[in-house]
Design a protein around this motif. Structure first.
Motif, PDB file in Angstrom:
ATOM      1  N   ARG A 134      41.366  45.597  33.834  1.00  0.00           N
ATOM      2  CA  ARG A 134      41.806  46.266  35.072  1.00  0.00           C
ATOM      3  C   ARG A 134      43.311  46.523  35.139  1.00  0.00           C
ATOM      4  NH1 ARG A 134      37.905  42.585  36.422  1.00  0.00           N
ATOM      5  NH2 ARG A 134      35.964  43.490  37.205  1.00  0.00           N
ATOM      6  N   LEU A 135      44.088  45.964  34.216  1.00  0.00           N
ATOM      7  CA  LEU A 135      45.514  46.276  34.215  1.00  0.00           C
ATOM      8  C   LEU A 135      45.751  47.727  33.808  1.00  0.00           C
ATOM      9  CD1 LEU A 135      47.151  43.070  32.669  1.00  0.00           C
ATOM     10  CD2 LEU A 135      46.861  43.676  35.066  1.00  0.00           C
ATOM     11  N   TYR A 136      44.838  48.277  33.022  1.00  0.00           N
ATOM     12  CA  TYR A 136      44.963  49.680  32.614  1.00  0.00           C
ATOM     13  C   TYR A 136      44.877  50.603  33.818  1.00  0.00           C
ATOM     14  CZ  TYR A 136      43.722  54.197  30.619  1.00  0.00           C
ATOM     15  OH  TYR A 136      43.680  55.531  30.316  1.00  0.00           O
TER      16      TYR A 136
ATOM     17  N   PHE B 109      43.228  50.087  46.187  1.00  0.00           N
ATOM     18  CA  PHE B 109      42.772  49.705  44.853  1.00  0.00           C
ATOM     19  C   PHE B 109      43.807  48.812  44.183  1.00  0.00           C
ATOM     20  CE2 PHE B 109      41.484  50.976  40.394  1.00  0.00           C
ATOM     21  CZ  PHE B 109      40.279  50.301  40.439  1.00  0.00           C
ATOM     22  N   VAL B 110      45.084  49.128  44.350  1.00  0.00           N
ATOM     23  CA  VAL B 110      46.149  48.312  43.769  1.00  0.00           C
ATOM     24  C   VAL B 110      46.138  46.909  44.372  1.00  0.00           C
ATOM     25  CG1 VAL B 110      48.655  48.036  43.627  1.00  0.00           C
ATOM     26  CG2 VAL B 110      47.627  50.268  43.194  1.00  0.00           C
ATOM     27  N   VAL B 111      45.979  46.829  45.688  1.00  0.00           N
ATOM     28  CA  VAL B 111      45.934  45.525  46.357  1.00  0.00           C
ATOM     29  C   VAL B 111      44.733  44.716  45.881  1.00  0.00           C
ATOM     30  CG1 VAL B 111      45.669  44.376  48.581  1.00  0.00           C
ATOM     31  CG2 VAL B 111      47.177  46.350  48.383  1.00  0.00           C
ATOM     32  N   ALA B 112      43.578  45.373  45.771  1.00  0.00           N
ATOM     33  CA  ALA B 112      42.362  44.683  45.328  1.00  0.00           C
ATOM     34  C   ALA B 112      42.513  44.147  43.907  1.00  0.00           C
ATOM     35  CB  ALA B 112      41.164  45.628  45.420  1.00  0.00           C
TER      36      ALA B 112
ATOM     37  N   PHE C  30      51.903  40.982  36.003  1.00  0.00           N
ATOM     38  CA  PHE C  30      50.819  40.414  35.210  1.00  0.00           C
ATOM     39  C   PHE C  30      51.026  40.633  33.716  1.00  0.00           C
ATOM     40  CE2 PHE C  30      48.546  40.811  39.331  1.00  0.00           C
ATOM     41  CZ  PHE C  30      48.168  39.491  39.461  1.00  0.00           C
ATOM     42  N   SER C  31      51.699  41.713  33.337  1.00  0.00           N
ATOM     43  CA  SER C  31      51.998  41.936  31.923  1.00  0.00           C
ATOM     44  C   SER C  31      52.952  40.867  31.408  1.00  0.00           C
ATOM     45  CB  SER C  31      52.600  43.326  31.722  1.00  0.00           C
ATOM     46  OG  SER C  31      51.677  44.339  32.058  1.00  0.00           O
ATOM     47  N   GLN C  32      53.970  40.538  32.208  1.00  0.00           N
ATOM     48  CA  GLN C  32      54.909  39.494  31.807  1.00  0.00           C
ATOM     49  C   GLN C  32      54.228  38.132  31.769  1.00  0.00           C
ATOM     50  OE1 GLN C  32      58.078  39.784  30.701  1.00  0.00           O
ATOM     51  NE2 GLN C  32      57.871  37.595  30.271  1.00  0.00           N
ATOM     52  N   ARG C  33      53.371  37.881  32.725  1.00  0.00           N
ATOM     53  CA  ARG C  33      52.643  36.609  32.742  1.00  0.00           C
ATOM     54  C   ARG C  33      51.725  36.512  31.527  1.00  0.00           C
ATOM     55  NH1 ARG C  33      49.575  34.192  38.106  1.00  0.00           N
ATOM     56  NH2 ARG C  33      48.992  32.157  37.208  1.00  0.00           N
ATOM     57  N   LEU C  34      51.125  37.627  31.139  1.00  0.00           N
ATOM     58  CA  LEU C  34      50.262  37.643  29.964  1.00  0.00           C
ATOM     59  C   LEU C  34      51.070  37.390  28.697  1.00  0.00           C
ATOM     60  CD1 LEU C  34      47.349  38.126  28.995  1.00  0.00           C
ATOM     61  CD2 LEU C  34      47.914  40.553  28.806  1.00  0.00           C
ATOM     62  N   GLU C  35      52.270  37.946  28.615  1.00  0.00           N
ATOM     63  CA  GLU C  35      53.131  37.704  27.459  1.00  0.00           C
ATOM     64  C   GLU C  35      53.504  36.225  27.359  1.00  0.00           C
ATOM     65  OE1 GLU C  35      54.097  39.666  24.998  1.00  0.00           O
ATOM     66  OE2 GLU C  35      52.803  41.248  25.818  1.00  0.00           O
TER      67      GLU C  35
ATOM     68  N   GLY D 219      45.343  43.463  42.380  1.00  0.00           N
ATOM     69  CA  GLY D 219      46.345  42.398  42.401  1.00  0.00           C
ATOM     70  C   GLY D 219      45.755  41.066  42.835  1.00  0.00           C
ATOM     71  N   ILE D 220      44.933  41.089  43.880  1.00  0.00           N
ATOM     72  CA  ILE D 220      44.313  39.853  44.360  1.00  0.00           C
ATOM     73  C   ILE D 220      43.317  39.304  43.335  1.00  0.00           C
ATOM     74  CG2 ILE D 220      42.799  38.865  46.130  1.00  0.00           C
ATOM     75  CD1 ILE D 220      44.035  40.823  48.108  1.00  0.00           C
TER      76      ILE D 220
END
Length: 221
Positions: free
Chosen positions: A109-111, A27-30, A177-182, A32-33
């Motif tokens: 989906r980051l949650y 699920f984590v890999v999916a 992804f959190s840093q990229r979102l910031e 992430g992609i």
């Protein structure tokens, strides 16, 4: 080949919890992609935001308009539509609304990743406790099988190790992804504030560029 067989053997010794942890890792890999593809499509890039900011701050509105037309991603699209509004208030409202929608979609989906960060170690601990209960059963202790007990504890710890690995992977993906979102939020705030200050000039130049593009297309036809 031996490493694969050994890995499968270790996996099976971890117990039934290992299958749940395997699903979590998949699920984590999916996620992430899927998020990587979504961010690639939606993110205009830090270079675009930097170039646009510099061009507008320097009064190079034609170059800024050209960047908007040639740019991709949500930031370029929002600014391009905002400069076509009638006044500053409408443009500000539009940018605020559309940026909120875009950021909400990026957070999707980051949650789930943050849930897996907490859940995976707990599942690993559950598998370890279950394995240790089996190892310290009354039958093993009564028969004095010390080797069987210590070996069972070692096998039970496999579930904890697996849970920690899954949690670390989920935390890494979530942090990225959190840093990229910031970064995207920062680029939006800087660009939007500058657009509000120079919206009249950007609108005029944008209309001229659009008319020139239509004229070129008409001449080509």
């Amino acid at each position: 080949m031996d490493y694969i067989v050994t890995g499968i053997d270790f996996f099976q010794k971890g117990g039934a919890v290992m299958y749940v942890l395997l699903l979590c890792s998949m699920f984590v890999v999916a996620i992430g992609i899927e998020r990587a593809l979504h961010f690639k499509r939606m993110d205009s890039g830090r270079d675009f935001a930097k170039d646009f900011y510099q061009q507008v701050a320097a009064g190079q509105y034609e170059r800024a308009a050209s960047l908007l037309q040639n740019g991709h991603g949500v930031l370029a699209a929002i600014i391009m539509a905002a400069v076509q509004k009638e006044n500053r208030e409408q443009a500000a409202h539009y940018m605020e609304l559309q940026s909120g929608i875009a950021l909400s979609r990026m957070r999707q989906r980051l949650y789930y990743l943050s849930v897996i960060v907490t859940l995976a170690p707990l599942l690993g601990l559950l598998g370890t406790i279950s394995g240790m209960i089996s190892s310290f059963s009354v039958f093993n202790v009564a028969s004095g099988q010390a080797t069987a007990i210590t070996g069972g504890v070692g096998e039970a710890l496999i579930a904890t190790a697996m849970g920690l690995c899954v949690a670390i992977a989920a935390l890494t993906v979530h942090a990225y992804f959190s840093q990229r979102l910031e970064n995207i939020i920062t680029d939006m705030e800087q660009s939007f504030s500058l657009v509000e200050e120079h919206i009249a000039s950007l609108r005029e130049v944008g209309e001229n560029v659009a008319e020139g593009t239509l004229a070129m297309e008409g001449g080509t036809r």
